[in-house]
Design a protein around this motif. Structure first.
Motif, PDB file in Angstrom:
ATOM      1  N   GLN A  11       0.863  -1.174   0.000  1.00  0.00           N
ATOM      2  CA  GLN A  11       0.000   0.000   0.000  1.00  0.00           C
ATOM      3  C   GLN A  11       0.899   1.224   0.000  1.00  0.00           C
ATOM      4  O   GLN A  11       1.183   1.805   1.033  1.00  0.00           O
ATOM      5  CB  GLN A  11      -0.878  -0.015   1.260  1.00  0.00           C
ATOM      6  CG  GLN A  11      -2.284   0.483   0.998  1.00  0.00           C
ATOM      7  CD  GLN A  11      -3.204  -0.637   0.574  1.00  0.00           C
ATOM      8  OE1 GLN A  11      -3.296  -1.619   1.263  1.00  0.00           O
ATOM      9  NE2 GLN A  11      -3.877  -0.497  -0.564  1.00  0.00           N
ATOM     10  N   THR A  12       1.443   1.548  -1.146  1.00  0.00           N
ATOM     11  CA  THR A  12       2.339   2.709  -1.165  1.00  0.00           C
ATOM     12  C   THR A  12       1.849   3.682  -2.206  1.00  0.00           C
ATOM     13  O   THR A  12       2.414   3.780  -3.289  1.00  0.00           O
ATOM     14  CB  THR A  12       3.781   2.298  -1.482  1.00  0.00           C
ATOM     15  OG1 THR A  12       3.717   1.372  -2.569  1.00  0.00           O
ATOM     16  CG2 THR A  12       4.493   1.694  -0.307  1.00  0.00           C
ATOM     17  N   GLY A  13       0.757   4.349  -1.917  1.00  0.00           N
ATOM     18  CA  GLY A  13       0.192   5.326  -2.846  1.00  0.00           C
ATOM     19  C   GLY A  13      -0.293   4.642  -4.102  1.00  0.00           C
ATOM     20  O   GLY A  13       0.174   3.566  -4.433  1.00  0.00           O
ATOM     21  N   GLY A  14      -1.191   5.227  -4.776  1.00  0.00           N
ATOM     22  CA  GLY A  14      -1.733   4.652  -6.019  1.00  0.00           C
ATOM     23  C   GLY A  14      -2.475   3.374  -5.722  1.00  0.00           C
ATOM     24  O   GLY A  14      -2.863   3.102  -4.578  1.00  0.00           O
ATOM     25  N   ALA A  15      -2.621   2.511  -6.770  1.00  0.00           N
ATOM     26  CA  ALA A  15      -3.340   1.254  -6.592  1.00  0.00           C
ATOM     27  C   ALA A  15      -2.514   0.327  -5.714  1.00  0.00           C
ATOM     28  O   ALA A  15      -1.307   0.212  -5.899  1.00  0.00           O
ATOM     29  CB  ALA A  15      -3.603   0.608  -7.935  1.00  0.00           C
ATOM     30  N   GLY A  16      -3.143  -0.349  -4.766  1.00  0.00           N
ATOM     31  CA  GLY A  16      -2.430  -1.274  -3.892  1.00  0.00           C
ATOM     32  C   GLY A  16      -2.296  -2.645  -4.534  1.00  0.00           C
ATOM     33  O   GLY A  16      -2.763  -2.868  -5.655  1.00  0.00           O
ATOM     34  N   GLN A  17      -1.609  -3.542  -3.845  1.00  0.00           N
ATOM     35  CA  GLN A  17      -1.493  -4.933  -4.314  1.00  0.00           C
ATOM     36  C   GLN A  17      -1.923  -5.846  -3.184  1.00  0.00           C
ATOM     37  O   GLN A  17      -1.466  -5.704  -2.054  1.00  0.00           O
ATOM     38  CB  GLN A  17      -0.045  -5.243  -4.692  1.00  0.00           C
ATOM     39  CG  GLN A  17       0.385  -4.592  -5.999  1.00  0.00           C
ATOM     40  CD  GLN A  17       1.781  -5.040  -6.396  1.00  0.00           C
ATOM     41  OE1 GLN A  17       2.253  -6.075  -5.932  1.00  0.00           O
ATOM     42  NE2 GLN A  17       2.424  -4.270  -7.228  1.00  0.00           N
ATOM     43  N   PHE A  18      -2.795  -6.805  -3.494  1.00  0.00           N
ATOM     44  CA  PHE A  18      -3.217  -7.756  -2.473  1.00  0.00           C
ATOM     45  C   PHE A  18      -3.466  -9.145  -3.071  1.00  0.00           C
ATOM     46  O   PHE A  18      -4.135  -9.287  -4.093  1.00  0.00           O
ATOM     47  CB  PHE A  18      -4.494  -7.278  -1.779  1.00  0.00           C
ATOM     48  CG  PHE A  18      -4.929  -8.224  -0.676  1.00  0.00           C
ATOM     49  CD1 PHE A  18      -4.443  -8.070   0.618  1.00  0.00           C
ATOM     50  CD2 PHE A  18      -5.788  -9.288  -0.953  1.00  0.00           C
ATOM     51  CE1 PHE A  18      -4.826  -8.958   1.624  1.00  0.00           C
ATOM     52  CE2 PHE A  18      -6.160 -10.182   0.056  1.00  0.00           C
ATOM     53  CZ  PHE A  18      -5.679 -10.010   1.346  1.00  0.00           C
ATOM     54  N   GLY A  19      -2.916 -10.161  -2.428  1.00  0.00           N
ATOM     55  CA  GLY A  19      -3.202 -11.537  -2.825  1.00  0.00           C
ATOM     56  C   GLY A  19      -2.804 -12.454  -1.689  1.00  0.00           C
ATOM     57  O   GLY A  19      -1.767 -12.250  -1.046  1.00  0.00           O
ATOM     58  N   ARG A  20      -3.614 -13.464  -1.409  1.00  0.00           N
ATOM     59  CA  ARG A  20      -3.260 -14.415  -0.348  1.00  0.00           C
ATOM     60  C   ARG A  20      -3.415 -15.823  -0.927  1.00  0.00           C
ATOM     61  O   ARG A  20      -4.433 -16.113  -1.573  1.00  0.00           O
ATOM     62  CB  ARG A  20      -4.177 -14.230   0.841  1.00  0.00           C
ATOM     63  CG  ARG A  20      -3.860 -15.186   1.990  1.00  0.00           C
ATOM     64  CD  ARG A  20      -4.799 -14.960   3.159  1.00  0.00           C
ATOM     65  NE  ARG A  20      -4.521 -15.908   4.226  1.00  0.00           N
ATOM     66  CZ  ARG A  20      -5.325 -16.114   5.260  1.00  0.00           C
ATOM     67  NH1 ARG A  20      -6.460 -15.434   5.354  1.00  0.00           N
ATOM     68  NH2 ARG A  20      -5.013 -16.999   6.181  1.00  0.00           N
ATOM     69  N   VAL A  21      -2.409 -16.664  -0.734  1.00  0.00           N
ATOM     70  CA  VAL A  21      -2.483 -18.049  -1.222  1.00  0.00           C
ATOM     71  C   VAL A  21      -2.201 -19.015  -0.086  1.00  0.00           C
ATOM     72  O   VAL A  21      -1.352 -18.757   0.767  1.00  0.00           O
ATOM     73  CB  VAL A  21      -1.500 -18.320  -2.402  1.00  0.00           C
ATOM     74  CG1 VAL A  21      -1.905 -17.575  -3.652  1.00  0.00           C
ATOM     75  CG2 VAL A  21      -0.081 -17.968  -2.021  1.00  0.00           C
ATOM     76  N   MET A  22      -2.928 -20.130  -0.081  1.00  0.00           N
ATOM     77  CA  MET A  22      -2.739 -21.158   0.944  1.00  0.00           C
ATOM     78  C   MET A  22      -2.717 -22.521   0.261  1.00  0.00           C
ATOM     79  O   MET A  22      -3.443 -22.741  -0.706  1.00  0.00           O
ATOM     80  CB  MET A  22      -3.909 -21.128   1.942  1.00  0.00           C
ATOM     81  CG  MET A  22      -3.972 -19.839   2.737  1.00  0.00           C
ATOM     82  SD  MET A  22      -5.657 -19.433   3.214  1.00  0.00           S
ATOM     83  CE  MET A  22      -5.837 -20.484   4.653  1.00  0.00           C
ATOM     84  N   GLY A  23      -1.902 -23.411   0.795  1.00  0.00           N
ATOM     85  CA  GLY A  23      -1.847 -24.748   0.194  1.00  0.00           C
ATOM     86  C   GLY A  23      -0.621 -25.502   0.676  1.00  0.00           C
ATOM     87  O   GLY A  23      -0.083 -25.209   1.750  1.00  0.00           O
ATOM     88  N   THR A  24      -0.178 -26.470  -0.108  1.00  0.00           N
ATOM     89  CA  THR A  24       0.995 -27.265   0.288  1.00  0.00           C
ATOM     90  C   THR A  24       1.964 -27.468  -0.874  1.00  0.00           C
ATOM     91  O   THR A  24       1.563 -27.493  -2.040  1.00  0.00           O
ATOM     92  CB  THR A  24       0.594 -28.690   0.757  1.00  0.00           C
ATOM     93  OG1 THR A  24      -0.327 -29.227  -0.175  1.00  0.00           O
ATOM     94  CG2 THR A  24      -0.003 -28.698   2.135  1.00  0.00           C
ATOM     95  N   LEU A  25       3.235 -27.625  -0.526  1.00  0.00           N
ATOM     96  CA  LEU A  25       4.250 -28.115  -1.471  1.00  0.00           C
ATOM     97  C   LEU A  25       4.453 -29.591  -1.140  1.00  0.00           C
ATOM     98  O   LEU A  25       4.547 -29.945   0.034  1.00  0.00           O
ATOM     99  CB  LEU A  25       5.598 -27.413  -1.269  1.00  0.00           C
ATOM    100  CG  LEU A  25       5.690 -25.901  -1.402  1.00  0.00           C
ATOM    101  CD1 LEU A  25       7.155 -25.476  -1.294  1.00  0.00           C
ATOM    102  CD2 LEU A  25       5.109 -25.445  -2.725  1.00  0.00           C
TER     103      LEU A  25
END
Lengths: 233, 702
Positions: free
Chosen positions: B496-510
């Motif tokens: 969240q650094t000015g302008g459009a933000g970035q958000f994504g969350r991923v869950m799972g396994t390797l």
């Protein structure tokens, strides 16, 4: 864990009990029968049992091609581990095979001294410290008693045991009254343990013919024709 | 020009260095050329031709330099395919063996079956190539062709049958006895071009009869007709030839011929034997894989009227520009024909078709099934399959093993830098197991291949063919990283650094994927991660695999299960989910038991038996596992699995251990876990390199 279990439950423990604790260093054991009865299967099972215990084995072959022998081991291992296909089983097979070396000779091409020299080079120079050697396809019809005594002297000097197979051929009777194959009579002095295999319609029965100086006892073992594994009878 | 398929032969001349392969090939070209020219001249002006000596001298210098050379012998079209001289197993050798229908195995009459002969023969066996043997160098001191035949039986396990006997050996070598026709052939004239038929010399008659009996015994196994005729003493030459042919084509018999290419003896009968005994293209089964049916096997028909299928087996930069050598397996090629490249999926149109002769190129209109021809200006790689659109077949399995060794190369000046670029771009097109790239961090040009020898061959070619001096670094092993146990990840990428933000969350396994490279499984339900962002997650994980954080090598054998996640109506984007996936990967990587893998090679060492101990020891010292050792009398072959990193310089070591009497080959087998001591060393080296880079970066910034 599973491995220890397999070793403990192995029918080869029954064989060891029957022959007073196993073959042991300095001794020669022979499995004899007509062709196609199951000698190679027994030998590979003996080798597999040693490999499961993490003990190196040299498989000396005088006849079969190397890829053919490799297949034998893979089949026997599949049977022993109960046909489980998993990454663990594959890793297990790989680990076991690290302890096995196949050496292939031609009996007419290589003299016994040369064969033993190469085996010694494998054990010493190659630092492959096998204590059990399987010898398959050796033609006793071409061999002289002196040859076998060289094997025995070698076994004593290096502290190893040899398991041979002997293919019996020709006309009946193949055996003398004591059940000793006539082909092997001249070699008997060098052989500590002699087991014969008999096809008894549907299953193969193993019979102890010589057990060092002990009177040969009952051998409660058979070869399962489906799995080609030894089993307690 | 359309050729009759029964009059076509595609052959290779297989031999190891020093058995006289080049000389024999030259002589074959010379005799074929000469005969052809004599025919032409006679046809044109009806005068018998003799060549002047100047011209002869010039023709003597012909060396076969193209991948396939077309010659004519006894009204048969013979394509001679160059089989690479080095015996190291590479795709290049595989390709050339694949397009052959038969081979001439050349052996030295003095040296006999040597370790490299065994390797060459094994390759021929692997590709089921029918073969003739030519025992060369009968003029040398100690020549003994009968002994060489015995060795072929013993050491190569071949049913080798003498079809000839020598007339004189060493300095007295004059010709051969043909045991089929029971005639002597004496080679005369300056270049041995006159083969005089004569009665068998008296003193050799008894042996010739005995050897003929032996030959008939061996050959009659392949023909009941011949067996019956022999019993009645009524066998004919044709019957014998038919039986030899049947045995040879079915690979159950190897006819043995002999002579001295250098002294111009025995070459013409060898060509007659090629025509008489080796198969034509229609007698060999060729199989392609159908990409429309999950790689099902399809047997190709050597039929000009079937839809075309051709394999590009060699690319060449020559005086005629870029040439593509193709073998037509099915159907025919002609000018203007449109073909589909089933690898690149591009369609091409044939503009020009050619046939290579020893010193010239001939334009042709069309080529039928079985033929080997060249295409011009076709964009493709070696190993590509061309088919008539509508088919979807491939001649090679798609799988190309990853290179296992790399080497930094550096040109010495500007001009050679251009040449180096040209050479590398050509070699990488020709050989899919050879790769080159510029390392982003060091700026060095790196070449990669299947072994030290493989790279040596290319370095040598850069020097010779491009006259370019290059400096090379030390060979480096292409290690890999992988994981050993499952680990979960739950990672949120938020900015969240000015302008459009970035958000994504991923869950799972390797999870470890022992037999594969990478697999991505999407198990997200209920749109917790909107469908349009799933490919971005996949991409993010893939990009993490390119360079591991344990020792800095690519990561293989990982299965990613994406189970759940979270998105934001405004701030989520492809970029945000890519970043989240990368973050998630590194979050779980160490916990997933990251480990280093090394390439393990299957090494075959062949040596006289007395050195077996030294060979065993040398393998043991290299962390090798001996799989088998095969001894036949005086000779032994050891197969072992040895880590590639331990094999550098082995050629030199083996030479000194065995007084140069042993040889070895190796090919890639598998990746295996590296032992702890090496793993620790690699990890330490990687950390040092990384901290060095960070320091340099910090210095720069200051």
């Amino acid at each position: 864990m599973v491995k220890e279990d397999l070793v403990k439950r192995s029918p080869l423990r029954a064989l060891e009990r029957s022959i007073h604790g196993g073959l042991g260093p300095g001794h020669i054991g022979v499995l004899a029968s007509r062709k196609g009865v199951g000698k190679t299967a027994c030998l590979v099972h003996i080798a597999a049992d040693r490999l499961l215990q993490g003990r190196p084995v040299i498989h000396v072959s005088y006849s079969a091609r190397v890829d053919y022998i490799i297949n034998w081991y893979e089949d026997i291992f599949k049977e022993i581990t109960g046909r489980r296909e998993s990454p663990e089983a594959a890793e297990f097979l790989e680990e076991v095979i690290r302890h096995r070396v196949i050496m292939n000779f031609k009996q007419d091409g290589a003299r016994t001294e040369q064969v033993l020299k190469s085996i010694e080079a494998m054990i010493k120079d190659g630092r492959f410290e096998a204590q059990t050697l399987i010898v398959d396809g050796y033609d006793f019809g071409l061999a002289r008693p002196e040859d076998l005594s060289k094997f025995r002297e070698f076994a004593g000097r290096l502290g190893i045991e040899f398991w041979f197979s002997a293919s019996l051929r020709g006309e009946d009777p193949l055996y003398d009254d004591a059940g000793v194959p006539r082909l092997l009579a001249p070699f008997l002095g060098e052989v500590s343990v002699l087991i014969t295999l008999h096809d008894e319609g549907g299953h193969v029965r193993l019979k102890l013919v010589k057990d060092r100086d002990f009177p040969p006892g009952e051998l409660n073992l058979k070869l399962d024709p489906r799995t080609l594994l030894l089993a307690e009878a | 020009m359309k050729t009759d398929i029964a009059r076509m032969r595609n052959i290779g001349i297989s031999a190891h260095i020093d058995s006289g392969k080049t000389t024999l090939t030259e002589r074959i070209l010379f005799y074929c050329k000469k005969i052809r020219r004599m025919h032409e001249v006679k046809g044109k002006d009806g005068v018998g031709a003799t060549m002047d000596s100047m011209e002869l001298e010039r023709e003597r210098g012909i060396t076969i330099s193209s991948a396939a050379t077309h010659v004519v012998w006894a009204e048969h079209d013979i394509n001679i395919i160059d089989t690479p001289g080095h015996v190291d197993f590479t795709i290049e050798v595989e390709r050339s063996l694949r397009v052959l229908d038969g081979a001439v195995l050349v052996l030295c009459a003095v040296g006999g079956v040597q370790s490299q002969t065994i390797t060459v023969d094994r390759q021929l066996k692997r590709y089921d190539v029918p073969r003739l043997a030519f025992v060369n160098k009968l003029d040398r001191v100690g020549a003994n062709p009968v002994k060489v035949r015995d060795q072929m039986a013993e050491r190569l396990g071949l049913n080798a049958v003498l079809l000839q006997l020598p007339i004189g050996l060493e300095d007295d070598h004059r010709g051969v006895i043909d045991l089929v026709s029971m005639k002597a052939l004496i080679f005369e004239g300056r270049d041995g071009e006159t083969a005089l038929e004569a009665p068998i010399p008296e003193h050799l008659l008894a042996e010739a009869r005995r050897r003929r009996e032996e030959m008939l015994d061996a050959v009659s196994l392949f023909s009941d007709e011949l067996t019956a005729a022999v019993l009645e003493g009524k066998e004919t030459e044709d019957m014998i030839r038919r039986a030899v042919r049947r045995g040879t084509v079915s690979r159950r018999l190897v006819p043995v011929l002999m002579g001295s290419a250098y002294k111009n003896k025995g070459v013409q009968p060898l060509l007659d034997a090629v025509v008489a005994y080796l198969p034509d293209p229609s007698e060999v089964e060729n199989v392609a894989l159908d990409l429309d049916r999950e790689g099902a096997r399809v047997v190709l028909r050597a039929d000009d009227d079937a839809p075309a299928v051709a394999l590009a087996f060699k690319l060449e930069d020559g005086p005629y520009g870029q040439l593509t050598y193709v073998r037509v397996y099915q159907g025919r090629l002609h000018k203007g024909l449109e073909l589909l490249n089933t690898r690149s999926r591009q369609k091409v149109r044939i503009g020009r078709l050619g046939r290579m002769h020893a010193e010239s190129m001939e334009d042709i209109e069309e080529a039928g099934s079985g033929d080997i021809v060249t295409l011009f200006g076709i964009e493709c790689q070696s190993g590509d399959t061309f088919v008539r659109p509508g088919l979807d077949l491939t001649m090679t399995s798609i799988h190309v093993p990853d290179p296992v060794v790399s080497l930094a190369v550096e040109s010495t000046d500007r001009r050679s830098s251009d040449n180096l670029g040209k050479a590398l771009s050509r070699f990488t097109k020709e050989d899919p197991t050879f790769k080159s790239y510029v390392d982003g961090e060091s700026g060095q040009t790196i070449i990669q291949g299947m072994g030290e020898l493989h790279l040596d061959v290319y370095i040598e070619r850069i020097k010779r063919e491009y006259r370019t001096e290059v400096r090379t670094g030390r060979p480096q092993v292409a290690y890999r990283e992988s994981i050993s146990r499952p680990a979960e990840f739950d990672y949120t990428h938020k900015k969240q650094t000015g302008g459009a933000g970035q958000f994504g969350r991923v869950m799972g396994t390797l999870e470890p994927l022992p037999e594969g490279m990478y697999e991505f499984v999407n198990e997200v339900r209920g749109g917790r991660i909107p469908r349009e962002f799933i490919p971005a997650c996949d991409k993010g994980f893939r990009s993490a695999l390119k360079k591991g954080r344990l020792i800095g090598f690519p990561i293989v054998g990982v299965k990613v299960r994406l189970a759940d996640g979270q998105a934001h109506a405004v701030d989520s984007s492809d970029i945000a989910f890519q970043a989240a996936a990368q973050g998630a990967f590194w979050q779980a990587y160490e916990r997933a038991g990251a480990l280093a893998l090394e390439p393990v090679m299957r090494v075959s060492v062949e040596s006289p038996s007395e050195y077996a101990g030294a060979v065993f020891a040398s393998i043991n010292q290299r962390r090798g596992v001996i799989v088998s050792s095969v001894e036949d009398g005086t000779f032994s072959r050891v197969d072992a699995d040895v880590p590639l990193g331990e094999m550098f310089g082995y050629a030199t070591v083996l030479r000194s251990l065995t007084q140069g009497k042993a040889g070895f080959t190796m090919e890639f087998l598998k990746y295996s876990r590296v032992p702890a001591f090496l793993s620790e060393k690699l990890i330490a080296e990687f950390r040092e390199k990384k901290s060095g880079q960070t320091d340099r970066k910090a210095d720069k910034e200051r």
